[in-house]
Structures are given as C-alpha cells and as structure tokens.
Design an enzyme around this catalytic site. Structure first.
Site, short mmCIF file in Angstrom:
data_model
loop_
_atom_site.label_atom_id
_atom_site.label_comp_id
_atom_site.label_asym_id
_atom_site.label_seq_id
_atom_site.Cartn_x
_atom_site.Cartn_y
_atom_site.Cartn_z
CB THR A 554 12.56 -30.73 -6.88
OG1 THR A 554 11.98 -30.12 -8.04
CG2 THR A 554 14.08 -30.59 -6.95
CB VAL A 608 2.55 -42.23 -14.64
CG1 VAL A 608 1.43 -43.23 -14.38
CG2 VAL A 608 1.98 -40.86 -14.99
N GLY A 663 8.96 -43.54 3.20
CA GLY A 663 9.29 -42.81 1.98
C GLY A 663 8.31 -42.96 0.84
CD GLU A 666 4.82 -36.01 -3.81
OE1 GLU A 666 5.81 -35.31 -3.49
OE2 GLU A 666 4.74 -36.58 -4.92
CG ASP A 677 0.99 -37.96 -6.78
OD1 ASP A 677 1.74 -37.16 -7.37
OD2 ASP A 677 1.23 -39.18 -6.67
CE LYS A 681 1.83 -40.71 -9.34
NZ LYS A 681 1.96 -41.78 -8.31
#
Length: 813
Positions: A554, A608, A663, A666, A677, A681
C-alpha cells in the site's frame, strides 16, 4: 508368551472390541496376556462422579446411570442373548457397589485418595469382564485375572509404587501354572498387602502390561492404540509429522516423559531391564508396521528422533544472595516438594548458585508455594532468600535423539530456530547423556515451536512460509499472480511452500491458519471481515504462525505505522510502502533496531527502483567495507516516462494521464511530479548509506507551478492544461541546448537534493528511455567510474517481482 495392551479408544464400544478380538485370534499360536483399559472416557466420568458426590451434588447419579447404561448396551451388542445373563449381572453388581461408595461420599462430604482409587478401578474391571465374556462367547478359551491380587504395591494411592519381587512371584505362580492359552487382566489397578485397591497413575494400563511382560520374560510387549506408532511430533499440531519406525528404549522414555501420549513413561523401565521389545500398533490399522522400541542401532542421518512437549507447566524460582556458597539449599527445596508429592520435571541452576529453577505441573503450584515458603521462612524474613517466584502458562518442549551427543550444533540450531520465530526461552536443561535438550517456553508458543523445530530437523522437503498481504490492487494482484505461477518452481528448486495466510484491502480482511486458496483469493477476501488495521495485525499476531511474513503493498501511513508491532513479535516485514523508511529518522531507526533485536527481517528493496537491486547493492557495498562518497540518480520511473514522452506535440497533461493509465504513477500523480516520491527515495538511500537525514533536509527545485497543487486530482489535470506554455518552455529551453529533461536526485557530503536538470548527451542519464531508473554509486572503490544500477523502475509487474524477491529473502534466513 506375548503381552498385548489395548487402550481406551480400542475398547470404546462394541464395534471396537470386536476388532480387538480379531487381533487376538491372529495371535493364537502363542500364550497371550491381554491388558485392557477402561472404555474410552470412563475413567474421567468416574472421577467426575466421585467429585460431585463428595461435593454433595446429586448429579453424580446421572453420570452413574449413563455409565451403567453404556456398559450394559456394550455387553448386549457383543453377546448372544443366551449368554448375556452372567455378564449383565456382573455389571449390575459393580454399579451397585459404585452407587454405595458414591452415596457414602455424599454423606461424608469427603473424597480420600484411597476411595478415589477404589472408584476409578471400576472402569478397567468392567471393560475386562466384558471382553473376557465376549472372548469366551466366541468359542475361545480364556481366563480373567484380577490385577489387584497379582500386582503388589505400597499404599501411595493414586500413583502406587510396585513391589516387583512380590509381584513377579504372584504373576508367575498364577500364569505359569495355568493351562489357559489366553489371560485377560484389567490395567491400571493393583493392590497393597492389605488387599486395598491402588492405581498406577493415569496411563497406568501400559505400565500394567509392562509389569506382566517383565515378570513372565515375554518375547514382546504390544501396545495397541488409535495411532500407528510413535511420531516425530504431535500430528494434531504438525501435519507433516512422520511415523517413527524404530526407536531406542531411552529415546522412547524421553519422548513419553515430555508429553508423547502414545505410551505411559514408566512403561519402558521394566521391559528395558529385560530387553523385551515393545511394539506400538494401531488397533484400527493392524497391518501397519507401527513403532518398534528396542536397543536399536542408529541410522545414518537420523540425529533427532522426535520432538515432544508438555503443557500446563509452572516454573518455580528460588533466588537470593544468601544461597551463594551455602550447601543444602537444593536439598531442602527438593525435600519440601517431595513431602508434598510434587514431581519435579526439569531443573536448572545458575553457576553463581544465586538461583535455582524447577518446573512442575501447574496444578501443584499452590502446594509448592506454601511448602517452599514455609521451609525457607527464616531466610525469607532475614532477606537472604526471596519469596518463591512462580511463572504460569508455560510449556516444556524437548528435542530427543540418541545421536545428538556426537553431533555438535544441535542446541544452536534449536535455539536459533526458536529465536528467529520470536519464541522466548525461559529455562534450559540438557542431561549428561545429551539425549534430550529441553526448554521452557510460553504455553501460547508451543504449537508454533513444535512446528518450526519439526521443520528444521525433519522437513528436508519443504519450508512453510506464511505470507500475509495488505494491498491487493494493481501491484498486490500481480504479486499474488506471480506467487501462484511460481508455486511449483519454489517447491521443486527452493524447497519452499508459500501459504497465503492473510489478505486485506481497504474494505475487507481475512486471516486463515490453514491458508487462503490462491486460486480463489478474491472470493475469500470478499467474504472476509470488515477491514480494521489494528484487528488485522492483532489477528496475525494471535495466530502465532511459524515463519510469518507481513507484506505491505500500500501507500498507507496507518499501515506503515504498525511495522513496529509486527517486528516486535518476530514477524518479518516486506514493505513496498515507502512511508515507514521515509518517516522521521527515529521511527526508521526503531524499525531497524527491532528487526535486529527480534530476529525479524525488515526488507524494502522496492522502495527505490521497484524491482531493481538498488538497496541490496548499496547494502552489499556497505557490509563489505566500502564507503559511499556520492549518489546520483534518476529515481522516478514516472517522471522519466513523462519527460521521455513529452516533446510539445501533446500537452504535458495528456502525457501524465497516459503514465497514470499505464500504472506508472501514484494514485495522486502530484506525489511523483512534485518530487516528494523522489525525495523519499534519495533520503532512504542516504539513510542506508549511514546518513541521519530528514525530509526537510532535502532541497527540492519544483518545476510544477504552485497552482497545480491545489484542489483534487482532476483539478490538477485541468490546471496543467492551463499551464501548458510553462511546460513547453521548459522543454524548449533544454532542447535548445541539445539536452533532455531529467528529474535528478543527488546525495553528497551529507546533503541531498532533487530537481529538474538539463542533461547533455555525454551524461549517463541522457540515454535513459521509457520508465527506466538509473543509480550511480561513487565510492572509495568506484571513485571515477561509478557502479551503475539501471533498468525499469516503475510498473506493477516489476514492482511485484521486487516484493516477491524480498519474500524469498525472508524465507531463506
């Protein structure tokens, strides 16, 4: 001469008794002694009736009535009508005596050990008479023996001690002088020299049979029960438990002492002294080999013979500085327990002599506490000795094998397996023979302990991994598909069996100890309970399954917030979710610490680079003594995809929509496009490199206008359309220099930054296409030419495969 003993399940009803007689008829070639237990469950009912009567509870009459009816119906089902009279009369007579005894208890409001023995003896007396009459009615010649007249004991009612010299003489005189080919005797019961009924302890029918076998130098003793011999572990707990074909007397005694209920522990001693082999056989599968107990030679590779456990144990600890160097404390402790008839199961003492621990049956705790505190009353008052400490809800687990002595590392393997599964050991004991290693553990952990130890010592085929997955959307669904597809491969090549033990999404949750069908998981999840993260975690913990791995697929902060609870229970965590590792450094460090402390892996390779081995490579560099000088990376497959596909011919908004549809983003693309994001990372990489970094320490050069961060996701797309000139200008500025736009993350000298950069053709980042990521590690070993990790860094399939790889890593520890 052979002695055959049949347990309660073997004579539980008329149908089973017929099976017993069929077995006896196959032994007609030699003289036989048959020892019989009470009909299944009768002894417990007799004890209950006696206790109720002594408590002035008249419901004891109902129990006696039901027992009488059961015995009468059993006799009627076995015997022809013309031959029933004598047997039914005996049953009636026995129950008349029982009723008189219980009525006396009711009036006296008291139940002595002697009277208890007298009452429970009726179970074996009744069953043996019924079998003897049925055997005779089948045109067979047999003689009933009264064990109370032949087995001589002291007057320790409830667990009498046998006088073997007198007993052996009485048995030989009775049996050897008779011409009968078969004798039927009640087990469990005996008598003292005054002729009073005594008993040999629960399970004493086995002991009775061994006493007869030893007295008569029988060629073999056969213990007939409802299982096919002794097993490597309790089959009710371990599905893969195996039958033990051959076992030594000593190993059998150890296993039976520590809970293997197939044979009563004292049984072995009389026959071992005479070297009489013992067969454990199944009444309901008489042709099966069973288990042969004798002085058996060791078999190559068979180091451990079995794993056994004893529940409802209490640990007594006597501690105090006044014990150090003072002789006699242990003697006084054991004398105090012995006077109360309390059996000590296990003993361990610290080398400093400051403490001594003993394990006893939990039912004896209050007697033990009173006796020990009274014995050491003076020392306790003076402060030299602490009051007795008592720990309840414990079990003893034992690993048994004659060959352990010549094989180092068995105890290390045992305690390593228990430790990796979060099973705390309270006390340890190993005899000088090194045939048994025993450990006291929590009662709640015993089933798990038996399973993981059995897997470690006996499961050369498969290791069972229990996987609980939260998040079964795009990536989670792909992960389950991959698990299903690779099941056969994992079993054949890695000897690994992955069981889907738990599933959850935002609406539903299901946890099943015996596993969720991997081909029908959607339906089972849909039929599950309403999702609650705390309840989901508590259920997983309460199941206490061995080799459990929790998988978070998730992007949920609440889920990331419960990793500490799981790790503290020795449940490994595989996290696709980046929130935990990018949370405040204190929590990140806490998770790392819990992982080490509780022997549970915390794996997050997909945080990552999706399925790329970025974190694994960094960890390998650090473990091998290298030092990270600088990291440069393109870490967002989403941003790389967007800037590789945006050339001004389509709007920036349309390209982002395409990335989301395929896909790569997010659910809220602003997490990717705003750089959050990527910040997470690079921070995770910096932390893994040893840097104590927080999100606010990372500089971010935003390329999105501030207005794009307002409103909903759809508002975001509409605002991007309005801001198209801004995005076109960014592209044109880079193209004018012959450069490409890349969103780059960097870490150097304790500083981290992310932002959009113009990348010239000479850069390693220039030829980075599609959704690829690239990470450049500049280290002491790679100072000029960096170590490069490059490949697809986004997409459900590759991310799922990275999670899958972490699951396999967790399994192979």
């Amino acid at each position: 001469m052979r002695v055959l003993k049949f347990g309660g399940t073997s004579v539980a009803n008329a149908e089973n008794i017929k099976k017993v007689v069929q077995i006896l008829q196959q032994h007609s070639q030699s003289k036989i002694i048959v020892v019989i237990s009470a009909l299944g469950g009768v002894t417990d009912q007799l004890l209950k009736a006696a206790s109720l009567a002594a408590a002035k509870d008249e419901t004891y009459k109902t129990i006696l009535t039901e027992l009488e009816k059961r015995h009468l119906e059993t006799a009627k089902a076995l015997l022809p009508v013309t031959q029933q009279s004598s047997c039914l009369s005996k049953i009636k007579q026995q129950f008349n005596e029982l009723e008189e005894l219980c009525e006396g208890l009711f009036r006296l409001n008291e139940l002595s050990r002697r009277t208890r023995d007298r009452i429970v003896s009726f179970g074996e007396l009744l069953s043996s008479h019924i079998l003897a009459d049925y055997y005779t009615a089948s045109n067979q010649s047999g003689e009933w023996l009264d064990s109370r007249q032949l087995i001589r004991t002291n007057s320790h009612f409830g667990n009498a001690i046998v006088d073997f010299a007198a007993t052996n003489q009485l048995i030989r005189e009775q049996v050897l002088q008779s011409t009968s080919p078969l004798f039927i005797a009640p087990g469990f019961v005996a008598g003292n020299k005054e002729g009073q009924t005594t008993t040999l302890g629960r399970g004493g029918s086995d002991y009775t049979a061994a006493i007869f076998a030893a007295a008569l130098d029988a060629e073999a003793l056969e213990i007939w029960t409802d299982v096919t011999g002794m097993m490597t572990a309790d089959p009710r707990w371990v599905n893969s438990a195996k039958n033990i074909a051959n076992i030594s007397y000593q190993e059998a005694m150890e296993l039976s002492h520590f809970g293997a209920k197939v044979i009563y522990p004292p049984t072995i001693q009389p026959v071992m002294a005479k070297q009489i082999p013992v067969w454990v056989k199944n009444t309901f599968a008489p042709d099966e080999y069973g288990t042969l107990i004798q002085n058996t030679p060791s078999v190559e590779g068979e180091i451990i013979r079995g794993i056994s456990s004893m529940n409802n144990v209490a640990l007594l600890s006597l501690e105090g500085s006044g014990m150090v160097g003072i002789p006699g404390f242990s003697k006084r402790l054991f004398e105090a327990l012995a006077e109360e008839q309390i059996n000590v199961i296990l003993i361990t003492q610290s080398s400093s002599e400051h403490a001594i621990c003993v394990a006893i049956n939990a039912v004896d705790v209050e007697k033990a506490r009173h006796a020990v505190d009274l014995t050491f009353e003076a020392e306790i008052k003076s402060g030299k000795v602490d009051p007795l400490k008592v720990e309840l809800d414990l079990s003893i687990i034992a690993v048994v094998g004659d060959q352990m002595k010549s094989h180092p590392g068995i105890s290390g393997k045992m305690f390593g397996v228990l430790g990796r599964n979060g099973i705390n050991v309270r006390a340890i004991a190993q005899g000088s023979s090194e045939r048994n290693i025993s450990a006291v553990i929590s009662l709640s952990d015993v089933k798990k302990a038996v399973n993981v130890l059995h897997e470690a010592f006996f499961e050369f085929e498969y290791k069972q991994l229990n996987v609980c997955i939260i998040g079964v959307g795009n990536v989670g669904g792909k992960l389950i598909d991959q698990l299903a597809h690779q099941q056969k491969y994992l079993q054949q090549h890695l000897k690994l069996n992955i069981r889907l033990a738990g599933l959850a999404n935002s609406r539903k949750m299901v946890v099943k100890e015996d596993g969720i069908s991997i081909g029908n998981w959607k339906e089972e999840l849909e039929q599950g309970e309403k999702m609650d993260i705390s309840h989901f975690v508590n259920t997983i913990v309460s199941k206490n399954l061995p080799n459990t791995v929790f998988v978070d697929v998730t992007a949920n902060a609440d889920v990331a917030g419960i990793y500490d609870q799981l790790l503290a229970k020795s449940i490994s965590v595989v996290a696709c979710n980046k929130i935990a590792c990018s949370s405040p450094y204190q929590y990140y460090q806490q998770l790392k610490s819990l992982s080490r402390e509780y022997n549970a892996l915390f794996l997050f390779e997909t945080n990552v680079g999706a399925g790329l081995p970025v974190i694994g490579t960094l960890n390998d560099l650090m473990r091998s003594g290298d030092q990270i000088n600088k990291i440069q990376a393109v870490l967002s497959g989403t941003l790389n995809f967007v800037f590789n596909n945006y050339d001004g011919t389509r709007s920036f908004s349309q390209v982002v929509r395409q990335a989301q549809a395929e896909g790569y983003t997010e659910p809220d693309p602003r997490l990717d496009l705003g750089g959050t994001d990527v910040m997470r990372k690079i921070m995770i990489l910096a932390r893994e490199a040893g840097e104590q970094l927080e999100m606010e320490d990372i500089s971010n050069t935003y390329f999105l206008p501030a207005s794009c961060f307002e409103g909903s996701v759809e508002d975001f797309y509409q605002e991007m359309e309005k801001q198209e000139p801004h995005f076109k200008a960014l592209y044109d500025a880079a193209a004018a220099k012959g450069c490409k736009l890349k969103f780059v993350a960097s870490y150097e000298n304790g500083k981290a930054a992310v932002g959009l950069q113009h990348i010239p053709p000479a850069s390693d980042f220039y030829h980075l296409y599609g959704k690829d990521n690239i990470v450049l590690f500049y280290t002491q070993r790679y100072p000029e030419q960096p170590l490069v990790v490059k490949g697809a860094g986004a997409g459900a399939d590759v991310t799922a495969s990275g999670v899958f790889a972490d699951i396999i890593r967790a399994a192979r520890v």
